[in-house]
Design a protein around this motif. Sequence first.
Motif, short mmCIF file in Angstrom:
data_model
loop_
_atom_site.label_atom_id
_atom_site.label_comp_id
_atom_site.label_asym_id
_atom_site.label_seq_id
_atom_site.Cartn_x
_atom_site.Cartn_y
_atom_site.Cartn_z
N MET A 1 0.84 -1.19 0.00
CA MET A 1 0.00 0.00 0.00
C MET A 1 0.88 1.25 0.00
SD MET A 1 -3.13 -0.91 -0.09
CE MET A 1 -4.00 0.55 0.50
N PRO A 2 0.49 2.31 -0.78
CA PRO A 2 1.28 3.53 -0.76
C PRO A 2 1.34 4.14 0.62
CG PRO A 2 -0.28 3.51 -2.59
CD PRO A 2 -0.63 2.36 -1.70
N SER A 3 2.47 4.73 0.96
CA SER A 3 2.62 5.35 2.26
C SER A 3 1.82 6.64 2.32
CB SER A 3 4.09 5.62 2.54
OG SER A 3 4.63 6.46 1.54
N THR A 4 1.39 7.03 3.53
CA THR A 4 0.64 8.26 3.72
C THR A 4 1.60 9.43 3.70
OG1 THR A 4 -0.97 7.09 5.06
CG2 THR A 4 -0.93 9.51 5.25
N PRO A 5 1.36 10.45 2.82
CA PRO A 5 2.26 11.59 2.80
C PRO A 5 2.32 12.28 4.16
CG PRO A 5 0.79 11.60 0.89
CD PRO A 5 0.30 10.53 1.82
N LEU A 6 3.52 12.65 4.58
CA LEU A 6 3.71 13.34 5.84
C LEU A 6 3.61 14.85 5.62
CD1 LEU A 6 6.78 11.33 7.12
CD2 LEU A 6 4.44 11.12 7.95
N PRO A 7 3.18 15.61 6.62
CA PRO A 7 3.22 17.07 6.49
C PRO A 7 4.63 17.52 6.12
CG PRO A 7 2.04 16.41 8.47
CD PRO A 7 2.65 15.16 7.92
N ALA A 8 4.70 18.55 5.27
CA ALA A 8 6.00 18.98 4.75
C ALA A 8 6.98 19.33 5.86
CB ALA A 8 5.81 20.18 3.82
N ALA A 9 6.48 19.86 6.96
CA ALA A 9 7.36 20.32 8.04
C ALA A 9 8.10 19.19 8.72
CB ALA A 9 6.56 21.13 9.06
N ILE A 10 7.54 17.96 8.70
CA ILE A 10 8.17 16.85 9.40
C ILE A 10 8.54 15.69 8.47
CG2 ILE A 10 7.03 17.40 11.58
CD1 ILE A 10 5.08 15.12 11.01
N ASP A 11 8.41 15.91 7.18
CA ASP A 11 8.74 14.86 6.22
C ASP A 11 10.24 14.91 5.94
OD1 ASP A 11 8.94 13.00 4.23
OD2 ASP A 11 7.30 13.78 3.02
N ASN A 12 10.98 14.00 6.54
CA ASN A 12 12.43 13.98 6.40
C ASN A 12 12.92 13.04 5.29
OD1 ASN A 12 12.93 15.79 8.56
ND2 ASN A 12 12.54 14.12 10.03
N ARG A 13 11.99 12.50 4.55
CA ARG A 13 12.40 11.65 3.43
C ARG A 13 13.12 12.49 2.36
NH1 ARG A 13 6.64 8.87 2.35
NH2 ARG A 13 6.06 11.06 2.70
N PRO A 14 14.01 11.87 1.59
CA PRO A 14 14.82 12.65 0.64
C PRO A 14 14.02 13.16 -0.56
CG PRO A 14 15.26 10.30 0.40
CD PRO A 14 14.40 10.44 1.62
N ARG A 15 14.38 14.35 -1.01
CA ARG A 15 13.87 14.85 -2.29
C ARG A 15 14.55 14.05 -3.39
NH1 ARG A 15 15.05 19.39 -4.08
NH2 ARG A 15 13.08 19.78 -5.18
N THR A 16 13.74 13.31 -4.17
CA THR A 16 14.30 12.26 -5.02
C THR A 16 13.98 12.48 -6.48
OG1 THR A 16 14.05 10.67 -3.20
CG2 THR A 16 14.33 9.77 -5.41
#
Length: 340
Positions: A1-16
Amino acid sequence: MPSTPLPAAIDNRPRTAVLLQWVGMGDLVWHVSYFRRVAETSRGGRVALIASPTVFARQLVGHEPWVQEIIDFDRHPRRHEGRQGRHRGVLGLWRMGVELRERRFDRIVLFTNHTNRSLVALGARIPERLGYGTTWLQRRLLSHGPWIRRYAGPAVGAYEDATMFAIAQGWCDAPIAPSLVVRPEALQRVKQRLQGLPQPMHALCIGSSEPYKQWGSDNFAALATAIASAGHGVLLIAGPAERDMAQAILQRVEPALRPRILAVTDGTVAETVAAMSLMKTCLGNDTGGVQIAAAVGTPTWVMLGSRPVLNHDPRTLHNLTARNLADIKPADVARIALAA
């Protein structure tokens, strides 16, 4: 299942960004499922897709939510364009790196065995550079592994390499069959255009990127005749370059059957995706159309002759092989379509 997008302020995943090496529509189709998995581990659940304009990425996947933007890697234009791509040669690779540098990506995922794409990533100053690592030089230019060993089996290798890479990186644990999402507005247009054809409908993909992949006008005319004679509808589908071929096929069909056959060589790629979703079967040359048909769930048969087989969707896409492409007979293909 696709992951739930995190709010931009706490989304530490890489800009890809993800980069596709290959230049055909079918090549993009084979990779889409893995690009979606990379997006699940990326900032906002989205990635930038770097691809050749020849794959028509905007029409194939530009509407899907995992796509943040599409960046043209204009290295190998189509022959009929008669121009040199802006990213051709060493200077073009440097230019691509500079253009990517301005976007400040944290990570780039290179779906390629080519070392020069790693040079682009290095020139773009992207800190995390993931790729196949099938050569020692490519491994030196990537930030870290795991690496894969290049596929050397009986099937077409592009999908196999992408699958091994995705599994090695932990984005999946088994091969994923390609899939595409139909654009609703394109589907509505196509339904209107095809409403005069009898049901069920069968698509014949008559185009080919190379002469050795071409089954031939006479064979397609005989196949169209057999299917139309059974009362079914036939869609001859290809690009503008095959317009004359489509008309030649129609002229080889007896006049009484021609109303059951429609030639479409002026549609958009998005409309091709929509049309394939309405077909009972798809039959054709090894071209983007048959890969699209299988990716929307339409039972598909591709005429290959004696060439590496396509194993990326064994439940939906079937290989028709023979010692020579000419040995595949229209009557045999027609029986397959009418029995489906």
